[in-house]
Each structure stands twice: as C-alpha cells, then as structure tokens.
Design a protein around this motif. Structure first.
Motif: not given
Length: 331
Positions: A145-149, A210-217, A236-243, A262-265
């Motif tokens: 989403r717009a505004g996310q890291s 980004v002290p709390e961690g990125v929103d998405a990776a 509650h951030g998300t990591v997508c494995f694509a490569g 814990t809590g990372v997707r």
C-alpha cells in the motif's frame, strides 16, 4: 516463408557450452496455438536453472526460454491478425515445449498478451516476465500500500529494479540491497530511497532506518538470506519469497515456529501469463515510452552470443535485464 530457423538448443544440462545454435524446422501451430516471429527475448534465472539441471519437469533436447516478444506469424483460429505485437510467457515454455530462444516459436493462445508500442524490440523484450513477477509480487504476494516501506533483497537484479520502480509509483518507501558498494548509485538513480550494501546480513541496517522493521520485503536471493530478511520485517509485516538468485530455494528441516519470527507473515509468489493483465502491460509500456517510468536500458546480445550472455547472467555481471535479438541486424 523459410522452412528452417535458427534456435538455441540445450540437449542436456551443463555449462554454457551445452547451448548450441542449430537449424530447426519452423514449427507449425496446432489448433489453439499461435506461431510468433520472435523479435526479442529476455534471459531469466529460470533458464539458468534449466541449463544447470536444477529445474524440475524439463525434457531434453529443448529450446529454452520462458518468454518472448514479437509479432503473430500464424494463428489457425484467426483470432489474432498477422503482424500483431504480442508477448508470450510461462506455461511450460522452454521446459515442456520449446520456448523463446529461437527465430520462431509456437505457444498456446492462452499464454499470449497483445500490446501496441513503438518502443525498440530490445526494450520490449526486457518487460514481460519481469513485469509479471514484479507486479504480482507487489499486489498478490505483498498487498503493498501507499505509504508503506518495502525491502527488496537483490535490488540490482532485473526483477529487483522493476519492483523498485513500480513500488515507488505506488507511493512506497523503498530499501534495496546490493552486494557491491559501486552499485548503490545505480539503485539511487532508479528512485530507491535507501540503498543498502548486503554483507550477508542487513536486518540491523534496515532497523536503523525503520526501527520497527519494514512493512513488506521481497526475497529475491533465496533461502540463504531469507531468515535475515524475516528479521528485518515488523510484526504483522509480510515477506514474499519470489526469487532464487542464489540458486537455493529449499529450507532444510523447516520448523515454522523457530524459523519465522513471531507475527511476521511469509508468503510466496509464482505467477502465470494470467497474472499480467493486458491493460497492466500496456500501461507500463506507455509510461516507459513517455518517460513516466525510467529503468536502466537492457544489455543486448545477438543470438550468436547466447553463451556469453548466459555466463554474464550466471556471474551477475549485468545490472537489470539481458535481452537477446534473435534476428541479425534488427532493432
């Protein structure tokens, strides 16, 4: 038309010397398939995996290539007009049937994406599969989403570059990694907010930004760096494995509770031609043409240089996409 064509043939897995240029019969499209006059094709890590014998379900001998752009040469159904510009990607191309490393190829009609553009063929050849994966990873895999890291692990790869450009267009703050200090400027030039030199671990550097961690990776390197990418991502951030730039994609003895913070997707993305709507491809090409999107020019090789091109891809000598022009002297 001529009865034969030049094509790259891989008769068995192995080194670049196993890629040979041969004269083959021009293929005839069966019902439901379309013959394309190939004007350009991009190189992908998937084809490196095929050459090295790491890909599953490949039969040999095989003309590799999971994508191409060109013009319709024959469509038995009459749905597509000869000369129509098209892209074709995935669906078994270059693995279970002959792919785009040739002057002509035949593919199922369902894998074809029509477009119209005056861009040079080498520019068009860099787009289809990379755009499909970048767009799908950001929308389906990460729901960015717009505004996310966003952290892109493997930022100077062709996929990393296009993902960064798209993410900036979406309004994200982008962090992207490179293993080479001299490539950070190239990342900044495409709009990356925070280029990061990857020494094997980047989570600490990311959390200084980004002290709390990125929103998405987006994980493009593979399983060796995946734990550290997860550690750089917020609850509650998300990591997508694509490569799999590392050619490693299996996590041995996977224990989810111990592996995933814990809590990372953790998600994955592997799309098809259906994940690249024609309107998305057309919009991207239009923006490339009028300068609203800027990406590094592809590195272009002739078909006769396919071995050198594969070697350069394997050794990460190129920033961005490698494109082959199969017809001598074309532009």
């Amino acid at each position: 038309m001529t009865a034969t064509m030049r094509a790259v043939v891989l008769r068995e897995p192995g080194p670049v010397e196993n890629l040979t240029i041969e004269e083959l019969p021009v293929p005839e499209p069966p019902p439901g398939w379309v013959r394309i006059k190939v004007r350009a094709f991009g190189l992908n890590r998937s084809e490196l995996h095929t050459r090295l014998g790491l890909a599953e379900g490949v039969t040999f001998p095989r003309v590799p290539g999971i994508e191409c752009v060109g013009t319709v040469d024959a469509d038995p159904s009459g749905e597509l007009v000869p000369g129509q510009q098209v892209a074709a990607i995935l669906g078994g191309m270059g693995r279970t049937f002959d792919g785009g490393y040739a002057e002509y190829t035949v593919v199922p009609r369902t894998q074809i994406i029509p477009f119209r553009s005056d861009l040079p063929w080498e520019v068009l050849g860099a787009v289809p599969e990379t755009l499909q994966t970048a767009y799908g990873s950001l929308t389906v895999g990460l729901d960015l989403r717009a505004g996310q890291s966003l952290l892109i692990r493997g930022g100077t790869s062709a996929l990393g570059v296009v993902t960064a450009v798209l993410a900036k267009q979406m309004g994200a703050t982008v962090l992207a990694t490179t293993r080479r200090e001299d490539r950070t400027a190239a990342l900044a030039e495409i709009g990356v907010d925070h280029p990061i030199v990857d020494t094997g671990t980047v989570a600490e550097q990311v959390r200084r930004i980004v002290p709390e961690g990125v929103d998405a990776a987006l994980e493009l390197v593979g399983t060796p760096t995946l734990p550290d990418t997860l550690a750089a991502t917020r609850v509650h951030g998300t990591v997508c494995f694509a490569g799999m730039l590392s050619n490693q994609w299996i996590v041995r003895d996977f224990y989810p509770i111990g592996y995933i913070p814990t809590g990372v997707r953790l998600t994955g993305y592997s799309g098809t031609s259906g994940n690249l709507p024609p309107e998305v491809l057309q919009d991207y090409l239009d923006k490339l043409a009028d300068g609203r999107i800027e990406v590094p020019a592809p590195t272009v090789y002739a078909l006769d240089d396919i071995r050198r091109a594969h070697a350069d891809m394997e050794s990460d000598q190129v920033i961005g996409k490698i494109v082959i022009l199969p017809i001598s002297g074309q532009r």
